[in-house]
Design a protein around this motif. Structure first.
Motif, PDB file in Angstrom:
ATOM      1  N   GLY A  14      48.310  15.397 -16.550  1.00  0.00           N
ATOM      2  CA  GLY A  14      47.935  15.755 -17.913  1.00  0.00           C
ATOM      3  C   GLY A  14      48.894  15.230 -18.954  1.00  0.00           C
ATOM      4  N   ASP A  15      48.457  15.283 -20.202  1.00  0.00           N
ATOM      5  CA  ASP A  15      49.228  14.724 -21.315  1.00  0.00           C
ATOM      6  C   ASP A  15      50.280  15.686 -21.858  1.00  0.00           C
ATOM      7  OD1 ASP A  15      47.553  12.561 -21.068  1.00  0.00           O
ATOM      8  OD2 ASP A  15      46.254  13.128 -22.747  1.00  0.00           O
ATOM      9  N   HIS A  16      50.126  17.001 -21.581  1.00  0.00           N
ATOM     10  CA  HIS A  16      50.964  17.991 -22.253  1.00  0.00           C
ATOM     11  C   HIS A  16      51.987  18.657 -21.345  1.00  0.00           C
ATOM     12  CE1 HIS A  16      48.279  17.333 -25.552  1.00  0.00           C
ATOM     13  NE2 HIS A  16      47.251  17.859 -24.920  1.00  0.00           N
ATOM     14  N   GLY A  17      52.088  18.177 -20.104  1.00  0.00           N
ATOM     15  CA  GLY A  17      53.139  18.670 -19.232  1.00  0.00           C
ATOM     16  C   GLY A  17      52.798  19.942 -18.483  1.00  0.00           C
ATOM     17  N   PRO A  18      53.724  20.394 -17.621  1.00  0.00           N
ATOM     18  CA  PRO A  18      53.486  21.556 -16.754  1.00  0.00           C
ATOM     19  C   PRO A  18      53.162  22.847 -17.483  1.00  0.00           C
ATOM     20  CG  PRO A  18      55.386  20.307 -15.983  1.00  0.00           C
ATOM     21  CD  PRO A  18      55.005  19.716 -17.309  1.00  0.00           C
ATOM     22  N   SER A  19      53.711  23.057 -18.672  1.00  0.00           N
ATOM     23  CA  SER A  19      53.487  24.329 -19.360  1.00  0.00           C
ATOM     24  C   SER A  19      52.006  24.580 -19.616  1.00  0.00           C
ATOM     25  CB  SER A  19      54.266  24.365 -20.680  1.00  0.00           C
ATOM     26  OG  SER A  19      53.845  23.318 -21.543  1.00  0.00           O
ATOM     27  N   THR A  20      51.275  23.541 -20.051  1.00  0.00           N
ATOM     28  CA  THR A  20      49.843  23.691 -20.324  1.00  0.00           C
ATOM     29  C   THR A  20      49.060  23.923 -19.045  1.00  0.00           C
ATOM     30  OG1 THR A  20      50.002  22.286 -22.282  1.00  0.00           O
ATOM     31  CG2 THR A  20      47.826  22.546 -21.324  1.00  0.00           C
ATOM     32  N   VAL A  21      49.399  23.186 -17.985  1.00  0.00           N
ATOM     33  CA  VAL A  21      48.707  23.338 -16.700  1.00  0.00           C
ATOM     34  C   VAL A  21      48.926  24.741 -16.152  1.00  0.00           C
ATOM     35  CG1 VAL A  21      48.522  22.483 -14.335  1.00  0.00           C
ATOM     36  CG2 VAL A  21      48.876  20.869 -16.207  1.00  0.00           C
ATOM     37  N   LEU A  22      50.152  25.229 -16.193  1.00  0.00           N
ATOM     38  CA  LEU A  22      50.452  26.558 -15.669  1.00  0.00           C
ATOM     39  C   LEU A  22      49.786  27.658 -16.492  1.00  0.00           C
ATOM     40  CD1 LEU A  22      54.224  26.071 -14.786  1.00  0.00           C
ATOM     41  CD2 LEU A  22      52.311  26.230 -13.182  1.00  0.00           C
ATOM     42  N   GLU A  23      49.741  27.497 -17.796  1.00  0.00           N
ATOM     43  CA  GLU A  23      49.068  28.475 -18.643  1.00  0.00           C
ATOM     44  C   GLU A  23      47.580  28.538 -18.316  1.00  0.00           C
ATOM     45  OE1 GLU A  23      48.467  29.642 -23.384  1.00  0.00           O
ATOM     46  OE2 GLU A  23      49.698  27.912 -22.821  1.00  0.00           O
ATOM     47  N   GLY A  24      46.972  27.365 -18.084  1.00  0.00           N
ATOM     48  CA  GLY A  24      45.562  27.328 -17.686  1.00  0.00           C
ATOM     49  C   GLY A  24      45.339  27.978 -16.335  1.00  0.00           C
ATOM     50  N   ALA A  25      46.245  27.739 -15.384  1.00  0.00           N
ATOM     51  CA  ALA A  25      46.145  28.360 -14.060  1.00  0.00           C
ATOM     52  C   ALA A  25      46.248  29.875 -14.165  1.00  0.00           C
ATOM     53  CB  ALA A  25      47.241  27.816 -13.146  1.00  0.00           C
ATOM     54  N   ASP A  26      47.117  30.347 -15.041  1.00  0.00           N
ATOM     55  CA  ASP A  26      47.276  31.783 -15.247  1.00  0.00           C
ATOM     56  C   ASP A  26      45.999  32.399 -15.820  1.00  0.00           C
ATOM     57  OD1 ASP A  26      49.077  34.135 -15.251  1.00  0.00           O
ATOM     58  OD2 ASP A  26      48.817  34.035 -17.425  1.00  0.00           O
ATOM     59  N   LEU A  27      45.377  31.711 -16.783  1.00  0.00           N
ATOM     60  CA  LEU A  27      44.125  32.196 -17.354  1.00  0.00           C
ATOM     61  C   LEU A  27      43.039  32.304 -16.285  1.00  0.00           C
ATOM     62  CD1 LEU A  27      43.925  30.139 -20.688  1.00  0.00           C
ATOM     63  CD2 LEU A  27      44.217  32.619 -20.493  1.00  0.00           C
ATOM     64  N   SER A  28      42.938  31.286 -15.443  1.00  0.00           N
ATOM     65  CA  SER A  28      41.875  31.256 -14.439  1.00  0.00           C
ATOM     66  C   SER A  28      42.059  32.344 -13.388  1.00  0.00           C
ATOM     67  CB  SER A  28      41.832  29.877 -13.770  1.00  0.00           C
ATOM     68  OG  SER A  28      40.692  29.766 -12.945  1.00  0.00           O
ATOM     69  N   CYS A  29      43.297  32.565 -12.943  1.00  0.00           N
ATOM     70  CA  CYS A  29      43.481  33.588 -11.900  1.00  0.00           C
ATOM     71  C   CYS A  29      43.337  35.002 -12.456  1.00  0.00           C
ATOM     72  CB  CYS A  29      44.800  33.401 -11.152  1.00  0.00           C
ATOM     73  SG  CYS A  29      46.282  33.770 -12.075  1.00  0.00           S
ATOM     74  N   LYS A  30      43.429  35.167 -13.769  1.00  0.00           N
ATOM     75  CA  LYS A  30      43.114  36.464 -14.374  1.00  0.00           C
ATOM     76  C   LYS A  30      41.606  36.693 -14.378  1.00  0.00           C
ATOM     77  CE  LYS A  30      47.225  36.835 -17.302  1.00  0.00           C
ATOM     78  NZ  LYS A  30      47.777  36.685 -18.682  1.00  0.00           N
ATOM     79  N   ARG A  31      40.828  35.604 -14.557  1.00  0.00           N
ATOM     80  CA  ARG A  31      39.366  35.712 -14.513  1.00  0.00           C
ATOM     81  C   ARG A  31      38.869  35.900 -13.092  1.00  0.00           C
ATOM     82  NH1 ARG A  31      38.874  31.707 -19.345  1.00  0.00           N
ATOM     83  NH2 ARG A  31      38.929  29.953 -17.922  1.00  0.00           N
ATOM     84  N   TYR A  32      39.543  35.253 -12.148  1.00  0.00           N
ATOM     85  CA  TYR A  32      39.143  35.297 -10.740  1.00  0.00           C
ATOM     86  C   TYR A  32      40.351  35.722  -9.903  1.00  0.00           C
ATOM     87  CZ  TYR A  32      35.087  32.633 -12.346  1.00  0.00           C
ATOM     88  OH  TYR A  32      33.958  32.218 -13.011  1.00  0.00           O
ATOM     89  N   PRO A  33      40.549  37.006  -9.690  1.00  0.00           N
ATOM     90  CA  PRO A  33      41.735  37.494  -8.979  1.00  0.00           C
ATOM     91  C   PRO A  33      41.855  36.991  -7.540  1.00  0.00           C
ATOM     92  CG  PRO A  33      40.639  39.290 -10.150  1.00  0.00           C
ATOM     93  CD  PRO A  33      39.720  38.111 -10.207  1.00  0.00           C
ATOM     94  N   GLU A  34      40.743  36.490  -6.973  1.00  0.00           N
ATOM     95  CA  GLU A  34      40.795  36.010  -5.588  1.00  0.00           C
ATOM     96  C   GLU A  34      41.477  34.641  -5.459  1.00  0.00           C
ATOM     97  OE1 GLU A  34      36.683  34.667  -7.105  1.00  0.00           O
ATOM     98  OE2 GLU A  34      38.099  36.301  -7.437  1.00  0.00           O
ATOM     99  N   ILE A  35      41.757  33.971  -6.568  1.00  0.00           N
ATOM    100  CA  ILE A  35      42.392  32.660  -6.526  1.00  0.00           C
ATOM    101  C   ILE A  35      43.855  32.785  -6.139  1.00  0.00           C
ATOM    102  CG2 ILE A  35      43.189  30.721  -7.941  1.00  0.00           C
ATOM    103  CD1 ILE A  35      40.621  30.836  -9.503  1.00  0.00           C
ATOM    104  N   ARG A  36      44.293  31.917  -5.231  1.00  0.00           N
ATOM    105  CA  ARG A  36      45.695  31.729  -4.904  1.00  0.00           C
ATOM    106  C   ARG A  36      46.012  30.241  -5.074  1.00  0.00           C
ATOM    107  NH1 ARG A  36      44.971  36.270  -5.265  1.00  0.00           N
ATOM    108  NH2 ARG A  36      45.679  38.014  -3.973  1.00  0.00           N
TER     109      ARG A  36
END
Length: 349
Positions: A14-36
């Motif tokens: 990605g263009d914006h570095g790890p912080s953006t990717v990790l923030e997106g991952a955090d959002l998704s696992c809050k929507r879907y708690p079964e994600i690891r």
């Protein structure tokens, strides 16, 4: 209890570095708690950012890498430099070795395609992968493919795309018998390139049981909901995708400009604010982010490199849904079933 779904995430893409990717991952696992997650990246860049997301950290394993694939790397360079060392390759290896059900990256598209083909290989009977995207229309969403994995396609490859797109439509939208159309310069059977006309003849003649072929559609039909799956080759598909995204942004900018031009328009916009917000949500490219590489022995999701955390989360959501709805099994079944559906040419007596 919902079954756990493991996702291998290329945090360096990605263009914006790890912080953006990790923030997106955090959002998704809050929507879907079964994600690891299995997170892949360079420790000095990833770990300080990961410490900011307590919930994500508790649901993730981190695997360090030596190098990252740059957005400017050519596919051949990426393969030579990044095999067995990069975050992109290591995440693909997790899918290959069944440690993860899905791999997600916002990195270099050409490099991701080359590495995916080299690491995961193609499914039996599939010559080329296709990049499939979710496309909003008046009544919901459809699948459009190929939107950039390959330049050009012959009639057999277009038929493969139709089968794989149909399986994705059934996985994502639960369509029992998705309608499929071929993108062309006209709806008449004599128009267009020979490869497209021949693919149309094959789809019509073979009457495949996993889909319902409805003929040709034109570019202005993409948003009309005429078909559940629209098939084209990658050059045309990529131009159509980016043209649509650009048009949506232009429409939104022009609308805001016009509605703020005068006091009367500003007052009027206040009363239709909720309608504008719904329209913006429906046409928000971030909500449709996450192209799927179809035809590989594993699920690989390509996110736009320039998207924000919401876009990253949408790409991860697509991967989660594909795994939960057994996309790979549906594609394999449809490809295998198509062998029995094909009408063999009559032999001369």
């Amino acid at each position: 209890m919902t079954q756990e779904i493991k996702i291998a995430l290329d945090v360096m893409g990605g263009d914006h570095g790890p912080s953006t990717v990790l923030e997106g991952a955090d959002l998704s696992c809050k929507r879907y708690p079964e994600i690891r997650y299995i997170l892949h990246g360079e420790p000095d860049q990833v770990l300080p950012e990961l410490n900011k997301f307590e919930n994500l950290q508790s649901k993730s394993d981190f695997k360090p890498c030596d190098v990252s694939i740059a957005m400017t790397d050519k596919p051949s360079q990426a393969l030579r430099r990044g095999r067995w060392r990069s975050s992109m390759w290591n995440a693909l290896e997790d899918v290959k070795e069944t440690r993860a059900a899905v791999m997600v990256s916002a990195g270099n598209t050409g490099a991701l395609m080359a590495m995916s083909k080299f690491c995961l290989r193609m499914m039996p009977g599939v010559e080329r992968p296709a990049l499939a995207a979710v496309w909003p229309h008046l009544y919901g969403e459809s699948i459009v493919l190929d939107v950039g994995a390959n330049i050009g396609a012959d009639s057999d490859q277009l038929v493969d795309y139709a089968l794989m797109g149909s399986a994705m439509s059934r996985s994502l939208f639960s369509h029992d018998e998705p309608t499929v159309a071929l993108l062309n310069i006209g709806s008449e059977e004599m128009k267009g390139l020979e490869e497209i006309r021949e693919a149309g003849r094959k789809l019509k003649k073979n009457n495949l049981s996993s889909l319902r072929y409805v003929g040709f559609v034109e570019g202005n039909d993409l948003g009309q909901g005429i078909a559940d799956v629209i098939v084209t080759e990658g050059f045309t598909g990529n131009i159509a995708l980016k043209s649509a995204e650009g048009t949506a942004r232009q429409f939104r900018q022009n609308l805001y400009h016009e509605m703020s031009r005068t006091l009367v328009l500003k007052i009027g916009s206040f009363f239709v604010k909720s309608a504008f917000q719904k329209l913006q949500t429906k046409m928000d490219p971030r909500k449709m982010n996450g192209g799927v590489f179809l035809g590989l022995n594993g699920i690989v999701i390509k996110s736009h490199g320039g998207t924000d955390s919401e876009g990253i989360a949408s790409a991860i959501d697509v991967g989660r849904n594909m795994a939960a709805n057994q996309l790979q099994k549906k594609i394999a079944y449809d490809l295998d079933q198509a062998k029995f559906d094909v009408i063999e040419p009559q032999k001369a007596i």
